[in-house]
Design an enzyme around this catalytic site. Structure first.
Site, PDB file in Angstrom:
ATOM      1  N   ILE A  32      15.696  78.812 -78.896  1.00  0.00           N
ATOM      2  CA  ILE A  32      15.835  80.120 -79.525  1.00  0.00           C
ATOM      3  C   ILE A  32      16.472  79.897 -80.903  1.00  0.00           C
ATOM      4  CG2 ILE A  32      16.657  82.485 -79.231  1.00  0.00           C
ATOM      5  CD1 ILE A  32      14.947  81.485 -76.840  1.00  0.00           C
ATOM      6  N   ASP A  88      39.158  81.984 -75.812  1.00  0.00           N
ATOM      7  CA  ASP A  88      38.603  80.652 -75.529  1.00  0.00           C
ATOM      8  C   ASP A  88      38.263  80.617 -74.041  1.00  0.00           C
ATOM      9  OD1 ASP A  88      38.138  77.994 -74.858  1.00  0.00           O
ATOM     10  OD2 ASP A  88      39.581  77.239 -76.331  1.00  0.00           O
ATOM     11  N   ASN A 102      28.253  83.825 -71.883  1.00  0.00           N
ATOM     12  CA  ASN A 102      27.249  83.300 -72.817  1.00  0.00           C
ATOM     13  C   ASN A 102      27.763  82.137 -73.657  1.00  0.00           C
ATOM     14  OD1 ASN A 102      24.887  83.563 -74.860  1.00  0.00           O
ATOM     15  ND2 ASN A 102      26.739  83.928 -76.078  1.00  0.00           N
ATOM     16  N   GLY A 153      24.561  84.122 -82.675  1.00  0.00           N
ATOM     17  CA  GLY A 153      23.369  83.807 -81.895  1.00  0.00           C
ATOM     18  C   GLY A 153      23.052  84.785 -80.777  1.00  0.00           C
ATOM     19  N   TYR A 183      25.395  68.410 -71.560  1.00  0.00           N
ATOM     20  CA  TYR A 183      24.960  69.810 -71.647  1.00  0.00           C
ATOM     21  C   TYR A 183      24.076  70.154 -70.449  1.00  0.00           C
ATOM     22  CZ  TYR A 183      22.703  73.940 -73.762  1.00  0.00           C
ATOM     23  OH  TYR A 183      22.229  75.201 -74.024  1.00  0.00           O
TER      24      TYR A 183
HETATM   25  P1  NAP Z   1      25.807  79.694 -81.085  1.00  0.00           P
HETATM   26  O1  NAP Z   1      25.001  80.397 -82.116  1.00  0.00           O
HETATM   27  O2  NAP Z   1      26.465  78.406 -81.399  1.00  0.00           O
HETATM   28  O3  NAP Z   1      26.894  80.738 -80.553  1.00  0.00           O
HETATM   29  C1  NAP Z   1      27.859  80.358 -79.607  1.00  0.00           C
HETATM   30  C2  NAP Z   1      29.119  81.170 -79.841  1.00  0.00           C
HETATM   31  O4  NAP Z   1      30.066  80.785 -78.843  1.00  0.00           O
HETATM   32  C3  NAP Z   1      29.765  80.878 -81.203  1.00  0.00           C
HETATM   33  O5  NAP Z   1      30.253  82.064 -81.789  1.00  0.00           O
HETATM   34  C4  NAP Z   1      30.890  79.943 -80.819  1.00  0.00           C
HETATM   35  O6  NAP Z   1      31.968  79.972 -81.749  1.00  0.00           O
HETATM   36  C5  NAP Z   1      31.309  80.509 -79.491  1.00  0.00           C
HETATM   37  N1  NAP Z   1      32.115  79.573 -78.698  1.00  0.00           N
HETATM   38  C6  NAP Z   1      32.046  78.214 -78.680  1.00  0.00           C
HETATM   39  N2  NAP Z   1      32.982  77.717 -77.857  1.00  0.00           N
HETATM   40  C7  NAP Z   1      33.653  78.781 -77.345  1.00  0.00           C
HETATM   41  C8  NAP Z   1      34.745  78.908 -76.436  1.00  0.00           C
HETATM   42  N3  NAP Z   1      35.353  77.821 -75.912  1.00  0.00           N
HETATM   43  N4  NAP Z   1      35.171  80.147 -76.116  1.00  0.00           N
HETATM   44  C9  NAP Z   1      34.599  81.249 -76.676  1.00  0.00           C
HETATM   45  N5  NAP Z   1      33.584  81.188 -77.563  1.00  0.00           N
HETATM   46  C10 NAP Z   1      33.109  79.966 -77.885  1.00  0.00           C
HETATM   47  O7  NAP Z   1      24.911  79.387 -79.800  1.00  0.00           O
HETATM   48  P2  NAP Z   1      23.680  80.188 -79.105  1.00  0.00           P
HETATM   49  O8  NAP Z   1      22.436  79.463 -79.377  1.00  0.00           O
HETATM   50  O9  NAP Z   1      23.792  81.638 -79.369  1.00  0.00           O
HETATM   51  O10 NAP Z   1      24.024  79.890 -77.580  1.00  0.00           O
HETATM   52  C11 NAP Z   1      24.570  80.854 -76.699  1.00  0.00           C
HETATM   53  C12 NAP Z   1      24.411  80.344 -75.280  1.00  0.00           C
HETATM   54  O11 NAP Z   1      23.021  80.181 -74.989  1.00  0.00           O
HETATM   55  C13 NAP Z   1      25.058  78.983 -75.014  1.00  0.00           C
HETATM   56  O12 NAP Z   1      25.612  78.960 -73.721  1.00  0.00           O
HETATM   57  C14 NAP Z   1      23.878  78.035 -75.084  1.00  0.00           C
HETATM   58  O13 NAP Z   1      24.099  76.860 -74.358  1.00  0.00           O
HETATM   59  C15 NAP Z   1      22.786  78.887 -74.484  1.00  0.00           C
HETATM   60  N6  NAP Z   1      21.438  78.443 -74.830  1.00  0.00           N
HETATM   61  C16 NAP Z   1      20.975  78.510 -76.118  1.00  0.00           C
HETATM   62  C17 NAP Z   1      19.690  78.081 -76.392  1.00  0.00           C
HETATM   63  C18 NAP Z   1      19.104  78.128 -77.770  1.00  0.00           C
HETATM   64  O14 NAP Z   1      17.974  77.645 -77.942  1.00  0.00           O
HETATM   65  N7  NAP Z   1      19.767  78.697 -78.756  1.00  0.00           N
HETATM   66  C19 NAP Z   1      18.885  77.570 -75.361  1.00  0.00           C
HETATM   67  C20 NAP Z   1      19.396  77.527 -74.084  1.00  0.00           C
HETATM   68  C21 NAP Z   1      20.672  77.981 -73.817  1.00  0.00           C
HETATM   69  P3  NAP Z   1      32.015  78.806 -82.883  1.00  0.00           P
HETATM   70  O15 NAP Z   1      30.795  79.012 -83.729  1.00  0.00           O
HETATM   71  O16 NAP Z   1      33.306  79.089 -83.558  1.00  0.00           O
HETATM   72  O17 NAP Z   1      31.992  77.508 -82.117  1.00  0.00           O
END
Ligand code: NAP
Length: 253
Positions: free
Chosen positions: A187, A60, A87, A17, A152
């Site tokens: 996103i 982690d 992130n 992501g 969250y």
């Molecule tokens: P994503 O696609 O789920 O990617 C998150 C990554 O973080 C995954 O590779 C996940 O691994 C890894 N992860 C989870 N727990 C972890 C830990 N304890 N230590 C290290 N890595 C860990 O999510 P994303 O949408 O890219 O989100 C990235 C950030 O943006 C997050 O903080 C999210 O809250 C924020 N955000 C996203 C959105 C959106 O619309 N996408 C909106 C607002 C904020 P696994 O897959 O193995 O769990």
């Protein structure tokens, strides 16, 4: 010469992501990038794609010992550390009445403790490099009420506040370290895919998200990465303690 030439970055959640898009863009702009994630397969695949500019570290964010070891490993490998992108995050749904205490704690362990530990242990490395930038991935859920993403939203609101305190701490020390938060919404990443997949009609649920956005669509990971690039580099040298909303106008209503 790229916009981050000569700099070294540590990006958590880099296997997927937003983190993956940020790591790719930073590397394309000349940075060396430590890809820190619990997902070893995804992290190693990205490291192979980026070649000598990248280093995968199994990490982690909720484990303090991992932060100390991996920040040290990245700084040793690159000879410096200039940028931290906190992130990684998780986003289980649940209202206050449905959420278990264990889920509440798990979300805060990753989304909040992880950012606290990252900032705390990165500061000496950034200071040793003569200054740097910390970017904390919050969310619009940290700015407005989110009853179905209860824990969250709480964790992301705390990240917003923590960011400002880190920024002021560093400004008072005059050590050239800036700290800002990014607040995206909707996103198109695997996190949002997983969220809509739990709906009875996923395609309609996805469209319903887009319909809430004044610009009429979900955002793209690279659009957030472009904002992170601005905050990571010297172009934003007068920007600290600030929150950057990137949500297609969602919270302007
Ligand atoms: P994503 O696609 O789920 O990617 C998150 C990554 O973080 C995954 O590779 C996940 O691994 C890894 N992860 C989870 N727990 C972890 C830990 N304890 N230590 C290290 N890595 C860990 O999510 P994303 O949408 O890219 O989100 C990235 C950030 O943006 C997050 O903080 C999210 O809250 C924020 N955000 C996203 C959105 C959106 O619309 N996408 C909106 C607002 C904020 P696994 O897959 O193995 O769990």
């Amino acid at each position: 010469m790229g916009r981050l030439a000569g700099k070294a970055a540590f990006v958590t959640g880099a296997a997927s992501g937003l983190g993956r898009a940020i790591a790719r863009l930073f590397a394309a702009e000349g940075a060396r990038v430590a890809l820190a994630d619990t997902d070893s397969a995804g992290g190693q695949a990205l490291a192979a794609e980026l070649g000598e500019r990248a280093l995968f570290l199994a990490h982690d964010v909720s484990e303090e010992a991992a932060w100390i070891a991996n920040l040290g490993a990245a700084a040793a490998a690159f000879g410096r550390l200039d940028i931290l992108v906190n992130n990684a995050g998780i986003g289980p749904t649940g209202t206050i009445e449905k959420l278990s205490l264990e889920d509440w704690r798990r979300v805060h362990r990753v989304n909040l403790d992880g950012v606290f530990l990252g900032c705390k242990h990165a500061l000496p490395h950034l200071r040793a490099a003569g200054g740097g930038a910390i970017i904390n991935m919050s969310s619009v859920a940290g700015l407005i009420g989110t009853p179905t993403l209860f824990a969250y939203g709480s964790s992301k609101a705390a990240v917003r506040q923590l960011t400002k305190s880190v920024a002021l701490h560093c400004a008072a020390r005059g050590d050239g370290i800036r700290c800002n938060s990014i607040h995206p919404a909707f996103i198109a990443t695997p996190m949002v895919d997983r969220m809509v997949a739990t709906a009875r009609a996923p395609a309609e649920a996805r469209q319903a998200l887009a319909d809430q956005v004044p610009l009429g669509r979900l955002g793209e990971a690279e659009e957030v990465a472009r904002l992170a690039l601005y905050l990571a580099g010297d172009e934003s040298r007068f920007v600290t303690g600030a929150e950057f909303v990137i949500d297609g106008g969602l919270t302007a209503r």
